[in-house]
Design a protein around this motif. Structure first.
Motif, PDB file in Angstrom:
ATOM      1  N   PRO A 192       0.804  -1.228   0.000  1.00  0.00           N
ATOM      2  CA  PRO A 192       0.000   0.000   0.000  1.00  0.00           C
ATOM      3  C   PRO A 192       0.837   1.278   0.000  1.00  0.00           C
ATOM      4  N   GLY A 193       2.133   1.142   0.224  1.00  0.00           N
ATOM      5  CA  GLY A 193       3.015   2.305   0.240  1.00  0.00           C
ATOM      6  C   GLY A 193       4.438   1.886  -0.080  1.00  0.00           C
ATOM      7  N   PRO A 194       5.381   2.843  -0.070  1.00  0.00           N
ATOM      8  CA  PRO A 194       6.759   2.558  -0.489  1.00  0.00           C
ATOM      9  C   PRO A 194       7.607   1.913   0.599  1.00  0.00           C
ATOM     10  N   SER A 195       7.133   0.765   1.116  1.00  0.00           N
ATOM     11  CA  SER A 195       7.902   0.032   2.123  1.00  0.00           C
ATOM     12  C   SER A 195       7.552  -1.444   2.054  1.00  0.00           C
ATOM     13  N   ILE A 196       8.568  -2.290   2.047  1.00  0.00           N
ATOM     14  CA  ILE A 196       8.324  -3.734   2.019  1.00  0.00           C
ATOM     15  C   ILE A 196       7.922  -4.246   3.398  1.00  0.00           C
ATOM     16  N   LYS A 197       7.919  -3.369   4.396  1.00  0.00           N
ATOM     17  CA  LYS A 197       7.509  -3.778   5.744  1.00  0.00           C
ATOM     18  C   LYS A 197       6.002  -3.660   5.930  1.00  0.00           C
ATOM     19  N   LEU A 198       5.327  -3.048   4.983  1.00  0.00           N
ATOM     20  CA  LEU A 198       3.876  -2.915   5.069  1.00  0.00           C
ATOM     21  C   LEU A 198       3.210  -4.229   4.671  1.00  0.00           C
ATOM     22  N   PRO A 199       2.043  -4.537   5.260  1.00  0.00           N
ATOM     23  CA  PRO A 199       1.347  -5.763   4.851  1.00  0.00           C
ATOM     24  C   PRO A 199       0.843  -5.633   3.417  1.00  0.00           C
ATOM     25  N   PRO A 200       1.132  -6.591   2.545  1.00  0.00           N
ATOM     26  CA  PRO A 200       0.712  -6.480   1.141  1.00  0.00           C
ATOM     27  C   PRO A 200      -0.810  -6.425   1.010  1.00  0.00           C
ATOM     28  N   VAL A 201      -1.252  -5.709  -0.003  1.00  0.00           N
ATOM     29  CA  VAL A 201      -2.683  -5.647  -0.289  1.00  0.00           C
ATOM     30  C   VAL A 201      -3.079  -6.714  -1.312  1.00  0.00           C
ATOM     31  N   GLU A 202      -2.094  -7.250  -2.019  1.00  0.00           N
ATOM     32  CA  GLU A 202      -2.394  -8.245  -3.049  1.00  0.00           C
ATOM     33  C   GLU A 202      -1.131  -9.014  -3.400  1.00  0.00           C
ATOM     34  N   THR A 203      -1.315 -10.239  -3.876  1.00  0.00           N
ATOM     35  CA  THR A 203      -0.234 -11.040  -4.441  1.00  0.00           C
ATOM     36  C   THR A 203      -0.545 -11.237  -5.909  1.00  0.00           C
ATOM     37  N   LEU A 204       0.339 -10.806  -6.783  1.00  0.00           N
ATOM     38  CA  LEU A 204       0.078 -10.816  -8.220  1.00  0.00           C
ATOM     39  C   LEU A 204       0.915 -11.881  -8.917  1.00  0.00           C
ATOM     40  N   PRO A 205       0.322 -12.610  -9.860  1.00  0.00           N
ATOM     41  CA  PRO A 205       1.035 -13.683 -10.554  1.00  0.00           C
ATOM     42  C   PRO A 205       1.797 -13.188 -11.773  1.00  0.00           C
ATOM     43  N   LEU A 206       2.734 -13.994 -12.231  1.00  0.00           N
ATOM     44  CA  LEU A 206       3.427 -13.758 -13.490  1.00  0.00           C
ATOM     45  C   LEU A 206       2.403 -13.522 -14.594  1.00  0.00           C
ATOM     46  N   GLY A 207       2.585 -12.436 -15.341  1.00  0.00           N
ATOM     47  CA  GLY A 207       1.698 -12.138 -16.454  1.00  0.00           C
ATOM     48  C   GLY A 207       0.580 -11.172 -16.136  1.00  0.00           C
ATOM     49  N   ARG A 254      -1.316  -7.850 -15.667  1.00  0.00           N
ATOM     50  CA  ARG A 254      -1.086  -6.610 -16.402  1.00  0.00           C
ATOM     51  C   ARG A 254      -1.430  -5.401 -15.552  1.00  0.00           C
ATOM     52  N   LEU A 255      -0.610  -4.383 -15.659  1.00  0.00           N
ATOM     53  CA  LEU A 255      -0.727  -3.220 -14.790  1.00  0.00           C
ATOM     54  C   LEU A 255      -0.612  -1.928 -15.591  1.00  0.00           C
ATOM     55  N   ASN A 256      -1.219  -0.885 -15.050  1.00  0.00           N
ATOM     56  CA  ASN A 256      -1.003   0.450 -15.594  1.00  0.00           C
ATOM     57  C   ASN A 256      -0.229   1.232 -14.550  1.00  0.00           C
ATOM     58  N   LEU A 257       1.033   1.518 -14.866  1.00  0.00           N
ATOM     59  CA  LEU A 257       1.888   2.207 -13.900  1.00  0.00           C
ATOM     60  C   LEU A 257       1.809   3.708 -14.080  1.00  0.00           C
ATOM     61  N   ALA A 258       1.683   4.399 -12.947  1.00  0.00           N
ATOM     62  CA  ALA A 258       1.581   5.855 -12.964  1.00  0.00           C
ATOM     63  C   ALA A 258       2.941   6.519 -12.815  1.00  0.00           C
ATOM     64  N   ARG A 259       3.826   5.891 -12.030  1.00  0.00           N
ATOM     65  CA  ARG A 259       5.118   6.522 -11.764  1.00  0.00           C
ATOM     66  C   ARG A 259       6.039   5.519 -11.079  1.00  0.00           C
ATOM     67  N   GLU A 260       7.256   5.968 -10.835  1.00  0.00           N
ATOM     68  CA  GLU A 260       8.192   5.178 -10.047  1.00  0.00           C
ATOM     69  C   GLU A 260       8.502   5.935  -8.764  1.00  0.00           C
ATOM     70  N   ALA A 289       7.521   0.456  -8.382  1.00  0.00           N
ATOM     71  CA  ALA A 289       6.676   0.894  -9.488  1.00  0.00           C
ATOM     72  C   ALA A 289       5.286   1.084  -8.897  1.00  0.00           C
ATOM     73  N   VAL A 290       4.680   2.227  -9.154  1.00  0.00           N
ATOM     74  CA  VAL A 290       3.410   2.582  -8.519  1.00  0.00           C
ATOM     75  C   VAL A 290       2.285   2.496  -9.554  1.00  0.00           C
ATOM     76  N   THR A 291       1.254   1.695  -9.247  1.00  0.00           N
ATOM     77  CA  THR A 291       0.132   1.538 -10.165  1.00  0.00           C
ATOM     78  C   THR A 291      -0.871   2.663  -9.985  1.00  0.00           C
ATOM     79  N   ARG A 292      -1.840   2.724 -10.902  1.00  0.00           N
ATOM     80  CA  ARG A 292      -2.872   3.769 -10.818  1.00  0.00           C
ATOM     81  C   ARG A 292      -3.721   3.615  -9.553  1.00  0.00           C
ATOM     82  N   GLU A 293      -3.758   2.372  -8.972  1.00  0.00           N
ATOM     83  CA  GLU A 293      -4.494   2.188  -7.708  1.00  0.00           C
ATOM     84  C   GLU A 293      -3.704   2.677  -6.506  1.00  0.00           C
TER      85      GLU A 293
END
Length: 280
Positions: free
Chosen positions: A111-126, A128-134, A139-143
């Motif tokens: 949910p934010g720029p830290s790997i210590k935060l609890p993940p909001v989702e686990t995404l599989p290989l393949g 597809r994402l729309n990235l807004a910025r880095e 890499a930060v998605t539109r969500e």
């Protein structure tokens, strides 16, 4: 007869593009949606306990022709054309076209720029994402999800060796209809691996046998090459080298690397002979 797995017709309703080709009470143009969940099941009937036919990955587009009050949507995946029922809750109206995709076997969305935060989702290989910025190493998605930047690549990123992609799934539990490292089946492994390498691939093993590559002669089968596909009734394996193959299978209930000759003998003893060996 058109393959029912790839033909959106039920008798009471059918896709508009099939008008004049099939009989149905009504024909509808359908509406395009996008898969919002990391993985969405595609069932054979509008029930969550129906047969799992395949899975749709986040960002995949699907044309929906019917929706029920019980929360099921009937349609056709735009990628491989598979027809079935999805959970309506897994779908959203299409947003901006995907710019990137997950290139790691699986990754976490934070949910934010830290790997210590609890993940909001686990995404599989393949996926597809729309990235807004880095943002640093993310890499930060539109969500607003933050994914490790090294786990994503451009939407046109191509793996050079699809067999190496399949090998990354070794140890993954076998799941009928599965298409991720949480669970995968034999033809799903082939489809996911070839898709990562930029090769279009049908979903089921019989479709793959019919549509991929050229069949080897008896003489050629004595010298198998990396990337050859061995087909049995309802099963497919990927050749790694002269001695071994990788496949997801219900015997081991996992994706495994196995001696090819021993596997062929075991499968034959179970009642199945090789139908074809194809070379891409």
């Amino acid at each position: 007869m058109d393959d029912p797995r790839l033909t959106p017709t039920r008798g009471d309703i059918a896709a508009k593009y099939l008008e004049g080709k099939v009989s149905a009470e009504r024909f509808v143009a359908g509406e395009e949606f996008e898969v919002a969940h990391a993985l969405a099941p595609l069932w054979g009937a509008p029930r969550s306990d129906a047969t799992l036919l395949t899975q749709a990955l986040k960002g995949e587009r699907v044309t929906i022709y019917d929706r029920t009050s019980e929360g099921f949507a009937w349609g056709q995946l735009n990628g491989d054309g598979y027809v079935g029922w999805l959970p309506d809750a897994a779908l959203t109206k299409p947003s901006a076209a995907p710019t990137h995709k997950v290139t790691a076997l699986r990754t976490f969305a934070f949910p934010g720029p830290s790997i210590k935060l609890p993940p909001v989702e686990t995404l599989p290989l393949g996926a597809r994402l729309n990235l807004a910025r880095e943002d640093g190493g993310f890499a930060v998605t539109r969500e607003g999800w933050h994914l490790p930047r090294r786990h994503v690549g451009g939407i046109d990123a191509i793996e050079t060796d699809f067999v190496a992609v399949a090998e990354r799934f070794v140890g993954t539990p076998y799941l009928w209809g599965g298409k991720s490292s949480l669970g995968i089946d034999c033809s799903g492994l082939v489809q996911v691996a070839l898709t990562a390498a930029g090769t279009g691939c049908p979903r089921d093993s019989d479709m793959q046998q019919q549509g991929l590559g050229r069949e080897l002669s008896a003489a050629e089968t004595k010298k198998l090459q990396r990337g050859d596909l061995i087909f049995w009734k309802g099963h497919v394996a990927i050749v790694r080298d002269a001695a071994t193959m990788v496949h997801a299978n219900a015997h081991h209930m996992a994706t495994v690397i196995e001696n090819t000759a021993e596997a062929i003998a075991r499968i034959k003893a179970a009642g199945s002979d090789i139908l074809a060996i194809k070379r891409l």
